[in-house]
Design a protein around this motif. Structure first.
Motif, PDB file in Angstrom:
ATOM      1  N   HIS A   1       0.817  -1.209   0.000  1.00 32.96           N
ATOM      2  CA  HIS A   1       0.000   0.000   0.000  1.00 32.96           C
ATOM      3  C   HIS A   1       0.859   1.272   0.000  1.00 32.96           C
ATOM      4  N   PRO A   2       0.251   2.422  -0.346  1.00 25.44           N
ATOM      5  CA  PRO A   2       1.008   3.666  -0.431  1.00 25.44           C
ATOM      6  C   PRO A   2       1.799   4.017   0.827  1.00 25.44           C
ATOM      7  N   ARG A   3       1.198   3.864   2.007  1.00 26.92           N
ATOM      8  CA  ARG A   3       1.911   4.221   3.237  1.00 26.92           C
ATOM      9  C   ARG A   3       3.156   3.354   3.421  1.00 26.92           C
ATOM     10  N   THR A   4       3.072   2.098   3.028  1.00 28.75           N
ATOM     11  CA  THR A   4       4.233   1.211   3.141  1.00 28.75           C
ATOM     12  C   THR A   4       5.362   1.703   2.256  1.00 28.75           C
ATOM     13  N   LEU A   5       5.034   2.115   1.024  1.00 25.49           N
ATOM     14  CA  LEU A   5       6.057   2.639   0.121  1.00 25.49           C
ATOM     15  C   LEU A   5       6.673   3.924   0.679  1.00 25.49           C
TER      16      LEU A   5
END
Length: 381
Positions: free
Chosen positions: A50-54
């Motif tokens: 997910h975006p937050r992980t990236l």
């Protein structure tokens, strides 16, 4: 490895353990990473980043490889067969990564391991922990071959059946879903898009259809008793019963398949003295929403950065604050995944009301944005 002493011993070399190792090495600490498997897992269970992980991984040199390999899917949809119930748009999120990145766990681990190696780290395999003892200023782990590693801190990233958690005496409270889950990476033709992750609701159970690199799709489905190696006929039946009807999906090949049972459990504490827990050792839940590995990688980054501060002389209380905050986050994520699973498997009687309510909810832009923030992890910034 006999009687080695290090800053942090990491037990488990999946995405969570590898991420923690990368962060600690890049911050200048001595790290020993061990795993009980003789080689890295070649399965592909987790497929959603997910975006937050990236965003969290951005400082650590692995994002370009991940983003270059994965499929960028800007929309998550919930459907009942051909009926669109709810579309959750990621492409308007205020992030450099306005999409769900679909990539196999095998690829994710490969890129993480390559970065760890660049930083001078390595994984010692096979190394099975049989005992953990905490001393005044160190924690000692003993291995099946009699070797021992002593560390200032130990991070347990060794999965749901965590030996570290058991040795620390930390409970793992929760339960299990009655259904088993079937996983398959397949090649299909027909009515499945390449730019959506789709959760299909069905009285027969949920099925997730998501694109993967190399023209493949990931299929995840609940079933009473999933086969160990799902074949074309089994996956085709799942899609025929639960997937699109107007343009049916036709399974051409099953590249890989597996099964697993899902639990919903959270460790009673994420810290016990010099031991911290992360990933599946700390929390497990339904795959609905694709949060599992992402939450684990968040654990890894926050645990490693907090450990770095403590190793540099800041108060140990920071570890308590970290553990409490991560446990609260896990409770929220486990609850959300459980609600999605319950909605997906609603009875035939409740289905019309559920569909009507979700279609109405889907007309509210504010609700769609809120769901996008939650599923993307950006609400945990």
């Amino acid at each position: 490895m006999t009687n080695a002493i290090t800053d942090v011993l990491i037990v488990g070399a999946g995405p969570v353990g590898l991420t923690a190792g990368i962060v600690l090495k890049q911050l200048g600490h001595d790290v020993v990473i061990v795993d009980s498997q003789s080689e890295g897992a070649n399965t592909s269970r987790a497929a959603v980043v997910h975006p937050r992980t990236l965003e969290l991984l951005e400082p650590y040199g692995v994002v370009p490889a991940l983003v270059g390999r994965g499929v960028h899917t800007p929309t998550f949809t919930i459907r009942d067969r051909d009926q669109l119930l709810l579309a959750v748009p990621f492409d308007e999120l205020p992030t450099a990564y306005p999409y769900t990145l679909m990539i196999s766990q095998a690829d994710t681990e490969k890129f993480l391991l390559e970065r760890l190696t660049e930083l001078g780290g390595k994984v010692i395999r096979p190394a099975t922990v049989t005992g953990v003892v905490q001393e005044a200023d160190l924690v000692a782990a003993t291995f099946a071959d009699g070797d021992q590693v002593r560390a200032r801190y130990l991070l347990g990233a060794d999965g749901m059946r965590s030996v570290v958690r058991e040795q620390a005496g930390i409970g793992f409270t929760g339960g299990s879903y009655a259904e088993s889950f079937s996983l398959a990476d397949v090649r299909v033709s027909g009515g499945v898009p390449r730019d959506e992750v789709i959760l299909y609701f069905s009285p027969a159970g949920l099925v997730v259809v998501a694109p993967l690199p190399d023209g493949m799709y990931r299929i995840v489905a609940t079933t009473d008793e999933a086969p160990h190696d799902p074949d074309i006929a089994f996956v085709q039946q799942l899609l025929d019963e639960r997937g699109p009807q107007a343009r049916p999906a036709v399974v051409e090949e099953v590249v890989w398949g597996s099964r697993f049972r899902v639990h919903h459990r959270i460790a009673d504490s994420f810290r016990q003295g010099r031991i911290l827990l992360a990933g599946d050792a700390a929390h497990v839940h339904s795959p609905a929403g694709g949060q599992g590995m992402n939450l684990g990688i968040e654990d890894a980054v926050t645990a490693a950065t907090t450990l770095s501060r403590v190793l540099a002389g800041e108060p140990e209380d920071l570890l308590d604050q970290h553990a409490a905050a991560r446990r609260r986050t896990a409770e929220t994520v486990v609850s959300t995944a459980g609600r999605l699973t319950d909605l997906a498997t609603a009875s035939a009687k409740a289905r019309p009301l559920r569909n009507t309510a979700m279609r109405l909810a889907g007309t509210a832009p504010r609700l769609r944005r809120r769901l996008a923030w939650r599923l993307s992890g950006l609400d945990r910034r």
